[in-house]
Design a protein around this motif. Structure first.
Motif, mmCIF file in Angstrom:
data_model
loop_
_atom_site.group_PDB
_atom_site.id
_atom_site.type_symbol
_atom_site.label_atom_id
_atom_site.label_comp_id
_atom_site.label_asym_id
_atom_site.label_seq_id
_atom_site.Cartn_x
_atom_site.Cartn_y
_atom_site.Cartn_z
ATOM 1 N N VAL A 63 -1.267 30.917 68.519
ATOM 2 C CA VAL A 63 -1.048 29.371 68.243
ATOM 3 C C VAL A 63 -2.317 28.466 68.069
ATOM 4 N N LEU A 64 -3.382 28.919 68.696
ATOM 5 C CA LEU A 64 -4.328 27.805 68.907
ATOM 6 C C LEU A 64 -5.183 28.137 67.214
ATOM 7 N N ALA A 65 -5.228 29.470 66.962
ATOM 8 C CA ALA A 65 -5.501 29.799 65.437
ATOM 9 C C ALA A 65 -4.845 29.075 64.387
ATOM 10 N N GLY A 66 -3.626 29.446 64.533
ATOM 11 C CA GLY A 66 -2.548 28.926 63.498
ATOM 12 C C GLY A 66 -2.632 27.278 63.423
ATOM 13 N N THR A 67 -2.818 26.549 64.606
ATOM 14 C CA THR A 67 -2.809 24.949 64.606
ATOM 15 C C THR A 67 -4.152 24.777 64.058
ATOM 16 N N ILE A 68 -5.399 25.486 64.287
ATOM 17 C CA ILE A 68 -6.494 24.676 63.523
ATOM 18 C C ILE A 68 -6.511 25.117 62.248
ATOM 19 N N ILE A 69 -5.879 26.239 61.679
ATOM 20 C CA ILE A 69 -5.774 26.395 60.202
ATOM 21 C C ILE A 69 -4.955 25.375 59.679
ATOM 22 N N THR A 70 -3.743 25.179 60.053
ATOM 23 C CA THR A 70 -2.993 24.107 59.525
ATOM 24 C C THR A 70 -3.673 22.753 59.337
ATOM 25 N N HIS A 71 -4.346 22.275 60.608
ATOM 26 C CA HIS A 71 -5.079 21.125 60.557
ATOM 27 C C HIS A 71 -6.336 20.827 59.575
ATOM 28 N N LEU A 72 -7.093 22.163 59.320
ATOM 29 C CA LEU A 72 -8.068 22.267 58.646
ATOM 30 C C LEU A 72 -7.718 21.885 57.315
ATOM 31 N N PHE A 73 -6.720 22.352 56.647
ATOM 32 C CA PHE A 73 -6.323 22.279 55.292
ATOM 33 C C PHE A 73 -5.344 21.233 54.977
ATOM 34 N N GLY A 74 -5.143 20.529 55.977
ATOM 35 C CA GLY A 74 -4.092 19.458 55.676
ATOM 36 C C GLY A 74 -2.715 19.551 56.034
ATOM 37 N N GLY A 75 -2.180 20.377 56.854
ATOM 38 C CA GLY A 75 -0.871 20.244 57.169
ATOM 39 C C GLY A 75 -0.627 19.223 58.161
ATOM 40 N N SER A 76 0.703 18.397 58.181
ATOM 41 C CA SER A 76 1.311 17.567 59.027
ATOM 42 C C SER A 76 1.662 18.218 60.218
ATOM 43 N N ALA A 77 0.849 18.261 61.486
ATOM 44 C CA ALA A 77 1.695 18.605 62.750
ATOM 45 C C ALA A 77 0.716 18.062 63.735
ATOM 46 N N GLY A 78 1.213 18.447 64.939
ATOM 47 C CA GLY A 78 0.693 17.993 66.175
ATOM 48 C C GLY A 78 -0.168 18.855 66.981
ATOM 49 N N ARG A 79 -0.249 18.581 68.353
ATOM 50 C CA ARG A 79 -0.887 19.440 69.175
ATOM 51 C C ARG A 79 -0.443 19.797 70.515
ATOM 52 N N GLU A 80 0.873 18.897 71.072
ATOM 53 C CA GLU A 80 1.678 19.132 72.176
ATOM 54 C C GLU A 80 2.065 20.623 72.159
ATOM 55 N N GLY A 81 2.825 21.246 70.995
ATOM 56 C CA GLY A 81 3.396 22.612 71.157
ATOM 57 C C GLY A 81 2.348 23.776 71.327
ATOM 58 N N THR A 82 1.042 23.428 70.874
ATOM 59 C CA THR A 82 -0.221 24.320 70.965
ATOM 60 C C THR A 82 -0.384 24.402 72.213
ATOM 61 N N ALA A 83 -0.487 23.241 73.059
ATOM 62 C CA ALA A 83 -0.931 23.041 74.532
ATOM 63 C C ALA A 83 -0.087 23.664 75.473
ATOM 64 N N VAL A 84 1.371 23.470 75.069
ATOM 65 C CA VAL A 84 2.408 23.885 75.933
ATOM 66 C C VAL A 84 2.552 25.484 75.852
ATOM 67 N N GLN A 85 2.484 25.810 74.507
ATOM 68 C CA GLN A 85 2.339 27.340 74.227
ATOM 69 C C GLN A 85 1.147 28.140 74.972
ATOM 70 N N MET A 86 0.176 27.670 74.780
ATOM 71 C CA MET A 86 -1.113 28.078 75.518
ATOM 72 C C MET A 86 -0.937 28.058 77.117
ATOM 73 N N GLY A 87 -0.550 26.885 77.756
ATOM 74 C CA GLY A 87 0.068 26.865 79.283
ATOM 75 C C GLY A 87 0.952 27.879 79.408
ATOM 76 N N GLY A 88 1.914 28.062 78.772
ATOM 77 C CA GLY A 88 2.903 28.817 79.150
ATOM 78 C C GLY A 88 2.300 30.367 78.954
ATOM 79 N N SER A 89 1.744 30.850 77.886
ATOM 80 C CA SER A 89 1.000 32.119 77.632
ATOM 81 C C SER A 89 0.215 32.490 78.784
ATOM 82 N N ILE A 90 -0.636 31.529 79.218
ATOM 83 C CA ILE A 90 -1.644 31.590 80.283
ATOM 84 C C ILE A 90 -0.700 31.991 81.701
ATOM 85 N N ALA A 91 0.110 31.437 81.714
ATOM 86 C CA ALA A 91 0.968 31.271 83.242
ATOM 87 C C ALA A 91 1.759 32.718 83.109
ATOM 88 N N ALA A 92 2.115 33.032 81.928
ATOM 89 C CA ALA A 92 2.682 34.467 81.914
ATOM 90 C C ALA A 92 1.925 35.535 82.093
#
Length: 412
Positions: A63-92
């Protein structure tokens, strides 16, 4: 990393033309390595409600890589979903490592959500309550409060220790006079904020459903979404609705920060950001929804301030919180976020705006796996209610399809 790729995109405007290819790359990245990570935040909610296959450790880097790619090329998205998924993945992962200690995995996943959310916005109290509130509409799991609070506080402290600065929003620090008329205006605006949240959630779901039905080749869906975004950029002659939207490449451009100033945005800025983000996420690119929701709410509040006779910064701040509250069904967490971001002076207005948006947004939301524990309106009990947000969307889509079919028959 998001700041870095945003500045790279500012410096190299031609990167936007690679957005369709970037969407295809994200699709294959998840197809090759994703396993069940494609579900994103909904996977975390499902595993908390009913543990099953588990949350894979690969979700965090993907999700980190996908979000970075999205923002680098101009997609309109946020960062909360990335942070939450990273937090949940690490917790798991931690849960699997410490399985002999019989840790409660759903509890640890909730702590991961609180940590990710609290750290990315610098709002640990809101992150704590968000993790308790987002699981089910009208229900809280208070026994997880202390673990979630500890995780959110420690995560926020870690970011501050690394000197990560959070965005400051220019709202007047003074106390607005408490007036019933002003309170009524905030409530009315809150209803409109809730309808905007409903529109965002429904449009995102419908775009995803529409393309899934008409495009049999799945990797073409993000490519088509990228082409549509490029066309919209040239139609509007602006790139202000790409990326996070917190700041703009031009000092006087449309941005989240400028929405707190009179005349800082256009009347329909909220709609264009809503459309750009719904297309980006509905077509399979990665990132969160929350920062775009902040943008939508703040710019809509800016547009409503003059007609309603409400201070621009106050209504922009209320919209900032209320659209998010309506889209995620988390009014208490959003009220606490208002206190943490803007101070306690406007707490009553924030609470009214978030509650009105929560009630007017209906049983919809950006998280399809969110349960509906208690209907928002009591009379809904007579007719039953949906088990999840996703089931509610399917029922509305079936009703709409039946209505359109009848309309076509009449026209014939």
């Amino acid at each position: 990393m998001l700041d870095a790729v945003t500045h790279i995109r500012y410096a190299h405007a031609w990167l936007l033309y690679l957005l369709p290819a970037a969407g295809v790359a994200i699709y294959y990245l998840y197809q090759l390595f994703g396993k069940n990570s494609e579900k994103g935040n909904n996977l975390l909610l499902e595993e908390i409600h009913q543990p099953g296959a588990g949350v894979p450790g690969r979700m965090a880097p993907l999700v980190l890589a996908g979000t970075i790619i999205t923002h680098l090329f101009g997609g309109s998205a946020g960062r909360e979903g990335t942070a939450v998924q990273m937090g949940g993945s690490i917790a798991a992962m931690v849960s699997r490592w410490l399985r002999p200690l019989t840790l409660h995995t759903p509890l640890l996943l909730m702590a991961g959500i609180a940590a990710g959310f609290g750290a990315v916005f610098g709002t640990p109290l809101a992150g704590t309550v968000f993790a308790l509130e987002v699981l089910a509409v009208g229900s809280y799991r208070w026994r997880a409060f202390i673990p979630c609070l500890a995780a959110a506080l420690l995560a926020d402290y870690t970011c501050r220790w690394w000197q990560i600065a959070h965005t400051h929003y220019p709202i007047q620090p003074g106390l607005a006079p408490f007036e019933l008329l002003l309170l009524g205006k905030i409530a009315l605006a809150g209803i409109l904020f809730g309808l905007a949240a409903f529109l965002f959630a429904e449009l995102t779901h419908r775009i995803k459903s529409f393309f899934t039905q008409i495009v049999p080749v799945r990797w073409l869906i993000p490519a088509i979404g990228g082409v549509i975004l490029i066309a919209l950029v040239y139609l509007l002659q602006t790139r202000d609705y790409l990326g996070l939207g917190v700041t703009s490449q031009q000092p006087d451009g449309v941005s989240l920060v400028n929405a707190f100033q009179p005349g800082g945005v256009n009347t329909f800025s909220w709609w264009w950001k809503l459309l750009f983000t719904a297309i980006t996420l509905g077509c399979g690119m990665k990132g969160g929804e929350v920062t775009p929701l902040f943008f939508i709410g703040a710019t809509l509040g800016n547009a409503l301030a003059a007609p309603l006779g409400v201070p621009v910064d106050l209504l922009a701040a209320t919209g900032f919180l209320a659209v998010f509250a309506g889209a995620t069904n988390t009014p208490v967490a959003c009220t606490l976020m208002g206190i943490e971001l803007f101070g306690p002076a406007y707490m009553a207005y924030f609470a009214i705006g978030c509650t009105a948006a929560y009630l007017s947004s209906g049983h919809t939301g950006i998280y399809s796996s969110q349960l509906i524990a208690h209907p928002k309106l009591l009379n809904r009990r007579r007719h039953g209610h949906e088990t999840t947000i996703a089931q509610g969307f399917q029922r509305r889509r079936a009703f709409t399809g039946k209505y359109l079919q009848r309309l076509r028959q009449l026209l014939r």
